[in-house]
Write a protein that holds these residues in place. Structure first.
Motif, PDB file in Angstrom:
ATOM      1  N   UNK A  60       4.228  -0.051  -7.531  1.00 47.77           N
ATOM      2  CA  UNK A  60       4.729   0.243  -6.015  1.00 47.77           C
ATOM      3  C   UNK A  60       3.750  -0.512  -5.529  1.00 47.77           C
ATOM      4  N   UNK A  61       4.251  -1.312  -4.207  1.00 48.30           N
ATOM      5  CA  UNK A  61       3.760  -2.219  -3.693  1.00 48.30           C
ATOM      6  C   UNK A  61       2.300  -1.196  -3.256  1.00 48.30           C
ATOM      7  N   UNK A  62       2.772   0.084  -2.551  1.00 50.09           N
ATOM      8  CA  UNK A  62       1.594   0.473  -2.026  1.00 50.09           C
ATOM      9  C   UNK A  62       0.120   0.632  -2.417  1.00 50.09           C
ATOM     10  N   UNK A  63       0.366   0.633  -4.011  1.00 44.10           N
ATOM     11  CA  UNK A  63      -1.068   1.326  -4.888  1.00 44.10           C
ATOM     12  C   UNK A  63      -1.357  -1.041  -4.976  1.00 44.10           C
ATOM     13  N   UNK A  64      -1.174  -1.706  -5.086  1.00 42.53           N
ATOM     14  CA  UNK A  64      -1.483  -3.561  -5.342  1.00 42.53           C
ATOM     15  C   UNK A  64      -1.961  -3.403  -3.864  1.00 42.53           C
ATOM     16  N   UNK A  65      -0.963  -2.892  -2.489  1.00 45.40           N
ATOM     17  CA  UNK A  65      -1.698  -3.179  -1.613  1.00 45.40           C
ATOM     18  C   UNK A  65      -2.996  -2.368  -0.926  1.00 45.40           C
ATOM     19  N   UNK A  66      -3.224  -1.166  -1.606  1.00 46.43           N
ATOM     20  CA  UNK A  66      -4.374  -0.155  -0.492  1.00 46.43           C
ATOM     21  C   UNK A  66      -5.964  -0.335  -2.441  1.00 46.43           C
ATOM     22  N   UNK A  67      -5.443  -1.155  -3.554  1.00 44.35           N
ATOM     23  CA  UNK A  67      -6.528  -1.473  -4.165  1.00 44.35           C
ATOM     24  C   UNK A  67      -7.385  -2.440  -3.893  1.00 44.35           C
ATOM     25  N   UNK A  99       4.932  -3.211   3.584  1.00 45.19           N
ATOM     26  CA  UNK A  99       5.102  -2.506   2.666  1.00 45.19           C
ATOM     27  C   UNK A  99       3.045  -2.913   2.964  1.00 45.19           C
ATOM     28  N   UNK A 100       2.399  -4.750   2.151  1.00 43.95           N
ATOM     29  CA  UNK A 100       1.038  -4.676   2.572  1.00 43.95           C
ATOM     30  C   UNK A 100       0.373  -5.193   3.829  1.00 43.95           C
ATOM     31  N   UNK A 101       0.826  -5.053   4.961  1.00 43.19           N
ATOM     32  CA  UNK A 101       0.444  -5.456   6.224  1.00 43.19           C
ATOM     33  C   UNK A 101       0.667  -3.429   6.146  1.00 43.19           C
ATOM     34  N   UNK A 102       1.128  -2.837   6.188  1.00 43.14           N
ATOM     35  CA  UNK A 102       1.108  -1.587   6.401  1.00 43.14           C
ATOM     36  C   UNK A 102      -0.803  -1.012   5.495  1.00 43.14           C
ATOM     37  N   UNK A 103      -0.429  -0.639   4.599  1.00 41.16           N
ATOM     38  CA  UNK A 103      -1.418  -0.934   3.957  1.00 41.16           C
ATOM     39  C   UNK A 103      -2.723  -1.134   4.326  1.00 41.16           C
TER      40      UNK A 103
END
Lengths: 274, 309
Positions: free
Chosen positions: B134-141, B247-251
């Motif tokens: 999920x993009x939110x996972x890769x974004x947060x790491x 997603x990436x911008x958001x996270x």
């Protein structure tokens, strides 16, 4: 194969593996650190791993996993329950008129699949508010279904199409009706496809956070992915908690990847836009 | 071809057997109806509502209606906003970075990984797993890795370099987020181009190789021309991906610092759900939709052409 030697292949594979494995490892490593370790040396590689933060996340947000399970489960059930018959209908080219309709329907599905989710969420909010479904799980399930159904039908159709026509012919000679052919020919013979698409839908619904955080206004009702998204709104991010939630958000993918990797990759690639 | 399987099946099934069978098939309407109802209510109807909202005054109290028709005023408001033009530029930069990385590195990566050894297969597997995250996972790491006290900076510190404000500097944040999004979508590019490379005619390649063509000559005169339809479809897909890149911008940056990383989707979302100007947000979304529709046409034509050719 096109003039690049094996040595280059090994080197590139090594570099890319590092570039992609390190962030993955970092998620797991960080999720096993305690608050003290995160405060002191957040990037240390030597530390005593602890499951404290998982325990805490599960204590506070154990309900989130149940929510995720319900959201992803109901979404998958609905998408498959509606998508498989639709894929069947769009695979049997009954008449010239129907064939034209199938072409149009495929076009509509492709376009619907391309609608950016942060755009679709705006009118969906209005519609779900009108139906008094904002803040409820069924509202999020419906939104998720509308997001994933076009994709699922497009993915399922090739599986139904690949059933040899001769089998249908034989079934017809046996005097079956349309429903029986669907039930006793299509369902068993596309079981693989249904399992593949079902797992992909489950994974995507589990990781979905835009609809979840927008429609579920109370924090206590958020799924795991929503909790992860909410972490960024906190005044100070606690990295170990965030990474523990990231691990939980990736669990279904990990499970399916370990069990049925090849099929998953094929299925995801066919879906292209995702 | 991996990408085209969905669309290719539309016209490719006219075997005599199938035609004979279909004559007897019962009306398929009933099987399609549930999907038509659900998608009609929750996918097509929202688009109509979006168009209506973009031409109406819609605020937090009137979200369910009734909506007052105000013509193009929402669009005028959107186009008059400095942040709108900035978000268009940010979206452009974001898209450009994705295109360059995904196509150039994608091609080189796919070519180098096409030797098909255990190591390249393993690398492909790892990459596909990351792509499916999920993009939110890769974004947060990456938010953590690129943070002020994150791993990248402490690595720089180890080799005696100063730490860098990857996500908090206005000059660098957009590039950082774009590169992370490119990192996340690169596996897909490599996978698609890899598939294309595997289906190249080996005799042509061999012949060119015997004539003394090296990697670059081979790429330029043979491989890239053959792959052109695949690359065209991939280009459209990357642009579409960039347009949903919320997603990436958001996270990672929440649109900041300031509004530097506010892309068009993020701006539209914020206008709707942070400032509750649903009408203006709908106008912004309509502008994005226009891009999607403009791209949908060559995408479908490209799919058809690739299938035919």
């Amino acid at each position: 194969m096109i003039g690049v030697g094996r040595r280059w292949g090994h080197a590139a594979a090594g570099v890319l593996s590092v570039v992609y494995l390190v962030p993955l490892a970092w998620i797991v490593i960080t999720s096993l650190k305690s608050d003290d370790q995160i405060r002191g040396a957040p990037n240390a590689l030597a530390f005593t791993p602890t499951l404290d933060v998982f325990r805490e996340v599960l204590d506070v947000g154990g309900g989130a996993i149940v929510t995720s399970l319900r959201l992803a489960g109901f979404t998958t059930l609905l998408v498959i329950g509606v998508g498989v018959p639709a894929a069947y209908a769009l695979s049997r080219l009954a008449s010239p008129g129907w064939r034209r309709l199938v072409t149009i329907a495929m076009g509509v599905l492709l376009v619907l699949q391309m609608v950016p989710q942060p755009m679709a969420v705006i009118p969906l909010f209005s519609i779900l508010a009108r139906w008094k479904l904002v803040g409820t799980l069924p509202g999020v399930v419906l939104a998720d279904v509308s997001l994933l159904l076009p994709f699922a039908i497009l993915l399922l159709r090739p599986f139904v199409l690949s059933i040899p026509g001769a089998i249908f012919e034989a079934a017809e000679l046996d005097g079956t009706n349309g429903w029986q052919r669907f039930r006793y020919v299509v369902l068993p013979l596309s079981a693989n496809g249904i399992a593949t698409v079902g797992s992909i839908v489950f994974i995507l619904a589990w990781g979905e956070f835009i609809y979840a955080t927008t429609f579920l206004t109370e924090q206590t009702r958020l799924p795991v992915s929503g909790l992860l998204a909410q972490q960024i709104n906190l005044y100070s991010v606690s990295w170990n908690r965030m990474m523990a939630l990231a691990v939980l958000t990736s669990l279904p993918l990990l499970a399916v990847f370990l069990l049925a990797q090849k099929r998953l990759v094929q299925g995801l690639s066919v879906g292209a836009v995702k | 071809m991996l990408t085209t399987a969905t669309a290719s099946s539309g016209s490719g099934s006219r075997s005599p057997v199938r035609l004979a069978v279909t004559r007897f098939t019962q009306q398929p309407w009933g099987y399609l109806l549930p999907a038509v109802i659900i998608l009609g209510a929750l996918a097509v109807f929202p688009l109509i509502q979006l168009a209506r909202m973009s031409l109406s005054e819609v605020g937090p109290r009137t979200i369910v209606g009734p909506w007052e028709f105000i013509g193009w005023s929402n669009f005028r408001k959107a186009f008059g906003d400095r942040i709108f033009w900035q978000s268009v530029r940010a979206t452009g930069t974001f898209t450009l970075v994705l295109l360059v990385v995904d196509l150039v590195v994608g091609y080189l990566g796919a070519a180098v990984l096409s030797s098909g050894t255990w190591s390249t297969n393993l690398a492909l597997r790892i990459m596909v797993f990351v792509w499916a995250l999920p993009p939110i996972v890769s974004g947060s790491v990456w938010r953590f890795l690129l943070a002020g006290n994150g791993a990248i900076n402490s690595l720089l510190g180890l080799v005696g370099m100063e730490s860098v404000d990857w996500l908090s500097s206005p000059d660098r944040a957009l590039l950082s987020v774009s590169l992370v999004a490119a990192w996340a979508s690169l596996p897909f590019s490599i996978l698609v181009i890899h598939g294309g490379l595997l289906s190249l005619p080996t005799d042509v390649i061999e012949a060119a190789r015997i004539d003394g063509a090296g990697f670059w000559g081979l790429s330029r005169h043979i491989v890239l021309p053959i792959l052109r339809p695949t690359l065209a479809v991939l280009t459209v897909l990357i642009i579409l991906y960039a347009f949903r890149s919320f997603d990436f911008v958001y996270v990672m940056t929440e649109g900041g610092p300031g509004t530097v990383t506010t892309t068009l989707p993020y701006f539209a979302y914020n206008t709707a759900f942070k400032t509750y100007q649903f009408g203006v947000a709908s106008a912004l979304a309509m502008v994005s939709m226009l891009v999607v529709i403009v791209l949908a046409v060559p995408y479908m034509l490209g799919l058809r052409k690739e299938h035919a050719g």
